[in-house]
Design a protein around this motif. Structure first.
Motif, PDB file in Angstrom:
ATOM      1  N   LEU A  90       4.972  -8.621  13.225  1.00 34.16           N
ATOM      2  CA  LEU A  90       5.279  -9.699  12.286  1.00 34.16           C
ATOM      3  C   LEU A  90       4.016 -10.186  11.575  1.00 34.16           C
ATOM      4  O   LEU A  90       4.013 -10.374  10.347  1.00 34.16           O
ATOM      5  CB  LEU A  90       5.942 -10.858  13.025  1.00 34.16           C
ATOM      6  CG  LEU A  90       6.291 -12.073  12.175  1.00 34.16           C
ATOM      7  CD1 LEU A  90       7.384 -11.719  11.176  1.00 34.16           C
ATOM      8  CD2 LEU A  90       6.721 -13.222  13.048  1.00 34.16           C
ATOM      9  N   THR A  91       2.940 -10.364  12.313  1.00 34.49           N
ATOM     10  CA  THR A  91       1.684 -10.821  11.722  1.00 34.49           C
ATOM     11  C   THR A  91       1.132  -9.796  10.741  1.00 34.49           C
ATOM     12  O   THR A  91       0.702 -10.149   9.639  1.00 34.49           O
ATOM     13  CB  THR A  91       0.651 -11.127  12.820  1.00 34.49           C
ATOM     14  OG1 THR A  91       1.193 -12.119  13.696  1.00 34.49           O
ATOM     15  CG2 THR A  91      -0.656 -11.613  12.236  1.00 34.49           C
ATOM     16  N   CYS A  92       1.146  -8.524  11.113  1.00 34.16           N
ATOM     17  CA  CYS A  92       0.659  -7.468  10.205  1.00 34.16           C
ATOM     18  C   CYS A  92       1.514  -7.391   8.943  1.00 34.16           C
ATOM     19  O   CYS A  92       0.985  -7.266   7.839  1.00 34.16           O
ATOM     20  CB  CYS A  92       0.632  -6.119  10.916  1.00 34.16           C
ATOM     21  SG  CYS A  92      -0.678  -5.959  12.128  1.00 34.16           S
ATOM     22  N   ALA A  93       2.819  -7.456   9.097  1.00 30.18           N
ATOM     23  CA  ALA A  93       3.712  -7.413   7.930  1.00 30.18           C
ATOM     24  C   ALA A  93       3.454  -8.607   7.025  1.00 30.18           C
ATOM     25  O   ALA A  93       3.399  -8.466   5.798  1.00 30.18           O
ATOM     26  CB  ALA A  93       5.170  -7.380   8.385  1.00 30.18           C
ATOM     27  N   TYR A  94       3.285  -9.778   7.619  1.00 31.82           N
ATOM     28  CA  TYR A  94       3.004 -10.975   6.828  1.00 31.82           C
ATOM     29  C   TYR A  94       1.682 -10.823   6.079  1.00 31.82           C
ATOM     30  O   TYR A  94       1.586 -11.157   4.890  1.00 31.82           O
ATOM     31  CB  TYR A  94       2.972 -12.196   7.746  1.00 31.82           C
ATOM     32  CG  TYR A  94       2.468 -13.442   7.075  1.00 31.82           C
ATOM     33  CD1 TYR A  94       3.245 -14.123   6.143  1.00 31.82           C
ATOM     34  CD2 TYR A  94       1.208 -13.949   7.373  1.00 31.82           C
ATOM     35  CE1 TYR A  94       2.787 -15.262   5.526  1.00 31.82           C
ATOM     36  CE2 TYR A  94       0.746 -15.097   6.760  1.00 31.82           C
ATOM     37  CZ  TYR A  94       1.531 -15.744   5.841  1.00 31.82           C
ATOM     38  OH  TYR A  94       1.063 -16.873   5.228  1.00 31.82           O
ATOM     39  N   GLN A  95       0.650 -10.340   6.770  1.00 29.96           N
ATOM     40  CA  GLN A  95      -0.656 -10.166   6.127  1.00 29.96           C
ATOM     41  C   GLN A  95      -0.592  -9.157   4.975  1.00 29.96           C
ATOM     42  O   GLN A  95      -1.100  -9.414   3.893  1.00 29.96           O
ATOM     43  CB  GLN A  95      -1.694  -9.696   7.158  1.00 29.96           C
ATOM     44  CG  GLN A  95      -2.010 -10.687   8.240  1.00 29.96           C
ATOM     45  CD  GLN A  95      -2.870 -11.822   7.753  1.00 29.96           C
ATOM     46  OE1 GLN A  95      -3.661 -11.667   6.852  1.00 29.96           O
ATOM     47  NE2 GLN A  95      -2.701 -12.978   8.361  1.00 29.96           N
ATOM     48  N   ILE A  96       0.037  -8.022   5.225  1.00 32.93           N
ATOM     49  CA  ILE A  96       0.061  -6.949   4.232  1.00 32.93           C
ATOM     50  C   ILE A  96       1.006  -7.255   3.073  1.00 32.93           C
ATOM     51  O   ILE A  96       0.678  -6.996   1.918  1.00 32.93           O
ATOM     52  CB  ILE A  96       0.420  -5.614   4.905  1.00 32.93           C
ATOM     53  CG1 ILE A  96      -0.726  -5.175   5.822  1.00 32.93           C
ATOM     54  CG2 ILE A  96       0.705  -4.533   3.864  1.00 32.93           C
ATOM     55  CD1 ILE A  96      -0.389  -4.014   6.723  1.00 32.93           C
ATOM     56  N   LEU A  97       2.160  -7.812   3.373  1.00 37.10           N
ATOM     57  CA  LEU A  97       3.166  -8.020   2.330  1.00 37.10           C
ATOM     58  C   LEU A  97       3.057  -9.364   1.613  1.00 37.10           C
ATOM     59  O   LEU A  97       3.613  -9.512   0.522  1.00 37.10           O
ATOM     60  CB  LEU A  97       4.563  -7.880   2.931  1.00 37.10           C
ATOM     61  CG  LEU A  97       4.885  -6.511   3.534  1.00 37.10           C
ATOM     62  CD1 LEU A  97       6.247  -6.536   4.204  1.00 37.10           C
ATOM     63  CD2 LEU A  97       4.814  -5.424   2.470  1.00 37.10           C
ATOM     64  N   TRP A  98       2.359 -10.342   2.201  1.00 35.36           N
ATOM     65  CA  TRP A  98       2.278 -11.644   1.543  1.00 35.36           C
ATOM     66  C   TRP A  98       0.841 -12.108   1.310  1.00 35.36           C
ATOM     67  O   TRP A  98       0.458 -12.397   0.180  1.00 35.36           O
ATOM     68  CB  TRP A  98       3.038 -12.700   2.350  1.00 35.36           C
ATOM     69  CG  TRP A  98       2.969 -14.051   1.718  1.00 35.36           C
ATOM     70  CD1 TRP A  98       2.236 -15.116   2.141  1.00 35.36           C
ATOM     71  CD2 TRP A  98       3.610 -14.479   0.515  1.00 35.36           C
ATOM     72  NE1 TRP A  98       2.396 -16.182   1.296  1.00 35.36           N
ATOM     73  CE2 TRP A  98       3.240 -15.815   0.286  1.00 35.36           C
ATOM     74  CE3 TRP A  98       4.467 -13.862  -0.388  1.00 35.36           C
ATOM     75  CZ2 TRP A  98       3.688 -16.540  -0.808  1.00 35.36           C
ATOM     76  CZ3 TRP A  98       4.925 -14.591  -1.480  1.00 35.36           C
ATOM     77  CH2 TRP A  98       4.541 -15.911  -1.670  1.00 35.36           C
TER      78      TRP A  98
END
Length: 188
Positions: A90-98
């Motif tokens: 979740l943290t990686c997706a948030y960092q990369i996508l937002w």
């Protein structure tokens, strides 16, 4: 700080510059001029844009994720044994996508807005526009430079995030590399 005093200071400074001598301003005169120029519509609009993008959207979204969304999800996922890897995904997706796209957009827009502030300050100081004529080639070069700079810093941020995950030396190496990026950015 009344208007005639500001005009008087500007006239005094303008006559000294016209004579070829740069007259230093007193502290009070400098404050008067800065206060007068701070009420410029251009500066107010650009400052409001920067505050909205950087303060509310960028930092606000980070705050919401770190202090609202992430703790809420960890509360609901405590029943499962997969909390750590789910949190990491979740943290990686948030960092990369937002975060990274917003950072790049912020970087690009701030460069344009700060240039408007610099052009306006130059116009106020010199009495003439810094960019009297913006050609198509100059606009394309500026956009190209900003896209390159944005991609360069995006790659730096991804690299710093990857370095941080290294055991033992990751956080220190990430800090050193981030400091290097900040130094590059400040001189650039």
């Amino acid at each position: 700080m009344d208007q005639p005093h500001v005009v008087e200071v500007a006239d005094r400074r303008g006559s000294a510059v016209a004579e070829g001598v740069e007259a230093p301003l007193s502290f009070v005169d400098s404050l008067a001029l800065n206060g007068h120029y701070a009420w410029s519509k251009t500066l107010q609009v650009q400052t409001a844009k920067c505050f909205l993008l950087n303060g509310l959207i960028f930092l606000g979204s980070i705050y919401l994720f770190e202090y609202l969304l992430r703790p809420s999800l960890s509360f609901f996922t405590t029943w499962f044994a997969v909390v750590s890897w789910l949190d990491m995904i979740l943290t990686c997706a948030y960092q990369i996508l937002w975060v990274y796209p917003i950072y790049c957009l912020s970087f690009f827009l701030n460069a344009i807005w700060y240039q408007k502030v610099a052009d306006h300050a130059y116009c106020l100081r010199e009495g003439k526009s810094a960019n009297a004529h913006i050609s198509f080639d100059r606009l394309v070069n500026r956009i190209t430079d900003e896209v390159y700079r944005t991609l360069l810093f995006f790659n730096y941020l991804v690299f710093v995030s990857c370095i941080y995950t290294l055991p033992l030396i990751g956080p220190l190496a990430s800090f050193v590399y981030t400091s290097w990026i900040a130094a590059f950015y400040s001189f650039e």
